[in-house]
Design an enzyme around this catalytic site. Structure first.
Site, PDB file in Angstrom:
ATOM      1  N   GLU A 109       0.862  -1.192   0.000  1.00  0.00           N
ATOM      2  CA  GLU A 109       0.000   0.000   0.000  1.00  0.00           C
ATOM      3  C   GLU A 109       0.894   1.236   0.000  1.00  0.00           C
ATOM      4  O   GLU A 109       1.841   1.313   0.774  1.00  0.00           O
ATOM      5  CB  GLU A 109      -0.920  -0.030   1.239  1.00  0.00           C
ATOM      6  CG  GLU A 109      -1.552   1.298   1.624  1.00  0.00           C
ATOM      7  CD  GLU A 109      -2.506   1.865   0.572  1.00  0.00           C
ATOM      8  OE1 GLU A 109      -3.380   1.120   0.088  1.00  0.00           O
ATOM      9  OE2 GLU A 109      -2.376   3.058   0.252  1.00  0.00           O
ATOM     10  N   ASP A 158      -6.179  -3.692  -5.913  1.00  0.00           N
ATOM     11  CA  ASP A 158      -7.296  -3.047  -5.223  1.00  0.00           C
ATOM     12  C   ASP A 158      -6.995  -1.556  -5.150  1.00  0.00           C
ATOM     13  O   ASP A 158      -6.611  -1.032  -4.115  1.00  0.00           O
ATOM     14  CB  ASP A 158      -7.453  -3.653  -3.822  1.00  0.00           C
ATOM     15  CG  ASP A 158      -8.607  -3.019  -3.070  1.00  0.00           C
ATOM     16  OD1 ASP A 158      -9.375  -2.248  -3.681  1.00  0.00           O
ATOM     17  OD2 ASP A 158      -8.724  -3.271  -1.853  1.00  0.00           O
TER      18      ASP A 158
HETATM   19  N1  AG3 Z   1     -11.009   0.494  -4.150  1.00  0.00           N
HETATM   20  C1  AG3 Z   1     -11.760   0.784  -5.355  1.00  0.00           C
HETATM   21  C2  AG3 Z   1     -12.736   1.887  -5.186  1.00  0.00           C
HETATM   22  C3  AG3 Z   1     -13.039   2.662  -6.418  1.00  0.00           C
HETATM   23  C4  AG3 Z   1     -14.239   3.483  -6.145  1.00  0.00           C
HETATM   24  N2  AG3 Z   1     -14.410   4.544  -7.057  1.00  0.00           N
HETATM   25  C5  AG3 Z   1     -15.282   5.544  -6.858  1.00  0.00           C
HETATM   26  N3  AG3 Z   1     -16.028   5.581  -5.813  1.00  0.00           N
HETATM   27  N4  AG3 Z   1     -15.358   6.492  -7.761  1.00  0.00           N
HETATM   28  C6  AG3 Z   1     -11.739   0.180  -3.006  1.00  0.00           C
HETATM   29  C7  AG3 Z   1     -10.905  -0.048  -1.817  1.00  0.00           C
HETATM   30  C8  AG3 Z   1     -11.503  -1.094  -0.961  1.00  0.00           C
HETATM   31  N5  AG3 Z   1     -10.519  -1.963  -0.438  1.00  0.00           N
END
Ligand code: AG3
Length: 273
Positions: A109, A158
């Protein structure tokens, strides 16, 4: 009598936004990478946003996290034992991978603040980071995949939307490096955005995947707190393995494993263009 109502809105276009009525704003911080806010909402519990976009809500995170882990887990040619998670600083993907029985998970991360705030506000999700099978690296996932000698059975991207810090995670160069860190028969999956509001994200993921593999496979899920409520994930094509039983999640089940790959025509059209 309460005179003031507070709302957080994520803007989808110039003319449309989704608003969550909030009890309180728990925190707002600007890090070296992004702005992070945490709200306590009425309908979805605690909500984590990055640069104004919803990342995770307590009440529906299970859908995204099950779908980004369980589908690829069962699509791998052999039972996966190791995984690399890029992004995922809330620990939700790692948590589901532990539940699936993975033995080693490396989670890279970029923003330490995401991890620290998740530990503070989402302890049930981020508890994965205190499991000894999970190695947390605070660093740049793009650099990590270009340097690592280790190979994994699953690679899970992710990430946030492909604008700003996550843009490079959708580039062909990244997919090529990541594919080198993938064991034969393994699965690389990325969240690929809302087909309705972000067709460019889906197209980028498809292109990247095709540049590193013999093709791609896209599947979809209903996620109420993300733009349009309809979300896509894209992975490399794999051969199948014999599945005796499939775990049932709160969203994921045997039918979803097959059915989520059936796409509406407008999504097929994006993928063809
Ligand atoms: N990651 C992807 C979220 C993308 C959402 N996009 C938006 N709301 N425009 C999520 C992280 C969860 N672990």
């Amino acid at each position: 009598m309460k005179l003031i109502e507070n709302w957080f809105s994520e803007r989808y276009s110039d003319n449309l936004q989704l608003s969550f009525r909030v009890k309180d704003q728990l925190l707002s911080v600007k890090t070296d990478f992004q702005r992070i806010d945490i709200f306590d909402t009425y309908d979805f519990g605690k909500l984590l946003t990055i640069d104004g976009t919803v990342q995770m809500a307590e009440n529906d995170e299970y859908i995204y996290h099950e779908m980004i882990t369980m589908v690829p887990y069962y699509m791998a040619e052999k039972v996966p034992e190791s995984a690399l998670v890029i992004g995922g600083g809330d620990g939700g993907a790692a948590l589901r991978l532990l539940e699936l029985g993975l033995k080693r998970i490396v989670n890279v991360e970029i923003d330490n603040h995401v991890v620290e705030l998740s530990k503070r506000f989402f302890p049930e999700v981020s508890k994965s980071f205190s499991n000894s099978k999970v190695e947390l690296i605070i660093g740049d996932g793009i650099k990590y995949v270009s340097e690592t000698k280790e190979k994994f059975d699953m690679i899970i991207i992710d990430s946030t939307d492909p604008v700003g810090p996550a843009e490079g995670l959708f580039s062909p160069a990244f997919y090529k490096n990541a594919s080198r860190a993938l064991n034969k028969g393994g699965v690389l999956v990325t969240q690929s955005g809302s087909p309705f509001y972000q067709p460019f994200a889906l197209k980028k993921a498809k292109k990247g995947m095709e540049s590193a593999f013999s093709g791609f496979k896209t599947y979809v899920a209903f996620i109420p707190t993300y733009p349009s409520g309809f979300w896509s994930f894209t992975m490399n094509p794999t051969g199948s393995r014999k599945l005796d039983t499939v775990k049932t999640g709160k969203y994921f089940n045997k039918e979803i494993l097959e059915g989520s790959f059936k796409l509406p025509t407008f999504v097929n059209d994006i993928l063809r263009s």
